[in-house]
Design a protein around this motif. Sequence first.
Motif, short mmCIF file in Angstrom:
data_model
loop_
_atom_site.label_atom_id
_atom_site.label_comp_id
_atom_site.label_asym_id
_atom_site.label_seq_id
_atom_site.Cartn_x
_atom_site.Cartn_y
_atom_site.Cartn_z
N LYS A 98 14.92 74.59 -80.10
CA LYS A 98 15.75 73.43 -79.80
C LYS A 98 14.89 72.17 -79.78
CE LYS A 98 19.44 73.59 -78.36
NZ LYS A 98 20.67 73.27 -79.13
N LEU A 99 15.29 71.16 -80.56
CA LEU A 99 14.53 69.92 -80.63
C LEU A 99 15.46 68.74 -80.36
CD1 LEU A 99 11.77 69.06 -83.21
CD2 LEU A 99 13.39 67.32 -82.46
N ASN A 100 15.26 68.09 -79.24
CA ASN A 100 16.04 66.91 -78.85
C ASN A 100 15.51 65.69 -79.60
OD1 ASN A 100 16.88 64.51 -77.41
ND2 ASN A 100 17.53 65.86 -75.74
N ILE A 101 16.34 65.10 -80.46
CA ILE A 101 15.85 64.04 -81.34
C ILE A 101 15.53 62.75 -80.59
CG2 ILE A 101 17.06 64.97 -83.34
CD1 ILE A 101 19.07 62.60 -82.97
N ASP A 102 16.13 62.55 -79.42
CA ASP A 102 15.83 61.34 -78.63
C ASP A 102 14.50 61.48 -77.91
OD1 ASP A 102 18.19 60.01 -79.37
OD2 ASP A 102 19.33 61.08 -77.83
N GLU A 103 14.20 62.69 -77.45
CA GLU A 103 12.94 62.91 -76.75
C GLU A 103 11.78 63.17 -77.70
OE1 GLU A 103 13.67 66.16 -74.13
OE2 GLU A 103 15.08 65.04 -72.86
N GLN A 104 12.08 63.66 -78.90
CA GLN A 104 11.04 63.98 -79.90
C GLN A 104 11.35 63.24 -81.20
OE1 GLN A 104 8.58 65.68 -78.64
NE2 GLN A 104 9.71 66.23 -76.78
N SER A 105 11.45 61.93 -81.09
CA SER A 105 11.88 61.11 -82.23
C SER A 105 10.89 61.17 -83.39
CB SER A 105 12.12 59.66 -81.80
OG SER A 105 10.95 59.13 -81.19
N ASN A 106 9.60 61.30 -83.09
CA ASN A 106 8.61 61.36 -84.18
C ASN A 106 8.80 62.61 -85.03
OD1 ASN A 106 7.38 58.98 -83.41
ND2 ASN A 106 5.79 59.97 -82.19
N LEU A 107 9.02 63.74 -84.37
CA LEU A 107 9.24 64.98 -85.12
C LEU A 107 10.52 64.90 -85.95
CD1 LEU A 107 8.28 67.71 -82.50
CD2 LEU A 107 7.01 67.10 -84.56
N ALA A 108 11.57 64.32 -85.37
CA ALA A 108 12.83 64.19 -86.10
C ALA A 108 12.65 63.30 -87.32
CB ALA A 108 13.91 63.63 -85.18
N ALA A 109 11.89 62.21 -87.16
CA ALA A 109 11.66 61.29 -88.28
C ALA A 109 10.84 61.97 -89.37
CB ALA A 109 10.96 60.03 -87.79
N GLU A 110 9.81 62.71 -88.98
CA GLU A 110 8.97 63.41 -89.96
C GLU A 110 9.78 64.44 -90.75
OE1 GLU A 110 5.63 65.09 -87.99
OE2 GLU A 110 4.92 63.17 -87.22
N ALA A 111 10.78 65.03 -90.09
CA ALA A 111 11.62 66.03 -90.75
C ALA A 111 12.73 65.39 -91.59
CB ALA A 111 12.23 66.97 -89.72
N GLY A 112 12.86 64.08 -91.50
CA GLY A 112 13.88 63.39 -92.28
C GLY A 112 15.29 63.59 -91.76
N VAL A 113 15.41 63.86 -90.45
CA VAL A 113 16.73 64.09 -89.87
C VAL A 113 17.46 62.75 -89.69
CG1 VAL A 113 17.97 64.90 -87.82
CG2 VAL A 113 16.03 66.20 -88.72
N ARG A 114 18.66 62.67 -90.25
CA ARG A 114 19.45 61.44 -90.17
C ARG A 114 20.73 61.60 -89.37
NH1 ARG A 114 18.94 58.88 -96.33
NH2 ARG A 114 16.66 58.77 -96.36
N SER A 115 21.13 62.83 -89.14
CA SER A 115 22.32 63.08 -88.34
C SER A 115 22.18 64.42 -87.63
CB SER A 115 23.57 63.09 -89.23
OG SER A 115 23.53 64.16 -90.15
N VAL A 116 22.95 64.58 -86.57
CA VAL A 116 22.93 65.84 -85.83
C VAL A 116 24.36 66.34 -85.67
CG1 VAL A 116 20.76 65.50 -84.60
CG2 VAL A 116 22.85 64.50 -83.66
N PRO A 117 24.51 67.67 -85.61
CA PRO A 117 23.44 68.67 -85.66
C PRO A 117 22.89 68.88 -87.07
CG PRO A 117 25.56 69.76 -85.55
CD PRO A 117 25.83 68.30 -85.40
N THR A 118 21.58 69.04 -87.14
CA THR A 118 20.90 69.50 -88.35
C THR A 118 20.09 70.73 -87.97
OG1 THR A 118 20.75 67.33 -89.42
CG2 THR A 118 19.10 68.97 -90.04
N VAL A 119 20.19 71.77 -88.76
CA VAL A 119 19.42 72.99 -88.50
C VAL A 119 18.56 73.29 -89.72
CG1 VAL A 119 19.50 75.47 -88.04
CG2 VAL A 119 21.12 73.94 -86.91
N MET A 120 17.25 73.42 -89.50
CA MET A 120 16.32 73.76 -90.57
C MET A 120 15.71 75.13 -90.30
SD MET A 120 14.31 70.19 -91.33
CE MET A 120 15.21 68.71 -91.79
N VAL A 121 15.58 75.93 -91.34
CA VAL A 121 15.01 77.26 -91.21
C VAL A 121 13.57 77.22 -91.74
CG1 VAL A 121 15.21 79.70 -91.81
CG2 VAL A 121 17.28 78.28 -91.57
N PHE A 122 12.62 77.54 -90.85
CA PHE A 122 11.22 77.63 -91.24
C PHE A 122 10.86 79.10 -91.43
CE2 PHE A 122 11.35 73.44 -89.57
CZ PHE A 122 10.25 72.75 -90.06
N ARG A 123 10.18 79.34 -92.54
CA ARG A 123 9.74 80.70 -92.84
C ARG A 123 8.33 80.62 -93.42
NH1 ARG A 123 10.23 85.13 -96.43
NH2 ARG A 123 11.39 86.89 -95.57
N LYS A 124 7.39 81.24 -92.76
CA LYS A 124 5.98 81.22 -93.19
C LYS A 124 5.48 79.80 -93.37
CE LYS A 124 6.14 85.89 -95.00
NZ LYS A 124 5.78 86.84 -96.04
#
Length: 287
Positions: free
Chosen positions: A62-88
């Motif tokens: 779970k990643l709160n975009i207001d509390e972790q805005s840098n991570l959200a920006a680096e991931a290119g998140v522009r709207s919520v909910p957005t779910v990304m799947v990381f594998r390896k």
Amino acid sequence: MKNSPHIVEVTDDNFEHTVIAASHIAPVLVDFWAEWCQPCKQMLPTLLKLVDEFAGDFILAKLNIDEQSNLAAEAGVRSVPTVMVFRKGMVVDQFLGVQPETVIREIIERNRFSEADRLMSQAAEKAALGLWPAATALAHQAAVLEPGNGVLQFEVAGFLVSAGDLDGAETTLAGLPREIRESPEADTLRARIDLSRALIAAPDRSALEETVEQQPLEPLPRYQLAARYLEDGEAESALQQLLAIVQMDRGFREDGARKAMLAVFAQLGPDDPLIARYRTQMLNILH
């Protein structure tokens, strides 16, 4: 939110551990959300239900975009909910907005680790401890389980290079589908194999440094010296030697120095400042 070993809160401080490292053990679904987002709250019960059902086959991060805005920006998140799947370590799937359970379930199913994936994860753990015979045996077991999985077989080949099983890596690479065998990534892997083979009969580092100083126009000692530098973890020194070969002899080992530079870039990772510096110099020579 319920306590579960399969649910984590993501921050700047723990992102590498809870998402990148964890995604080598199981897929990680990063749920970008916000307190004010009603669709996020609407989808949460579905995610929690699937966490229970899959019981460790994926991690919900779970990643709160207001509390972790840098991570959200680096991931290119522009709207919520957005779910990304990381594998390896990489984003391999994603979806935007509220999705029905059937859609989310299908995404999890297609990205969950197979038994061969789990064996490769175990192999990586053994390798990190320096237990290369055990690590190599696990990698071979993974290859046997999924002989038709070209992506997995390519991963096995790369692992065998790191383990020093160059013959095994070449055999595995030769058996891959043509589109993988002739890909740029395969060329890079072959360059890693060639660099490793260059060390087999090479003099020690000090002798090679002396030879390069006395015979600066001979490409082979430079190439072997580059391999020695890589063996010692000195990537920039290796790149300097390889760049000199690119400049003096493009035909050496069928453009082997340029391919070896690309292999070094791949090992360094995309954010290393050496890549931009030496790629620019290489392109200036080539063009």
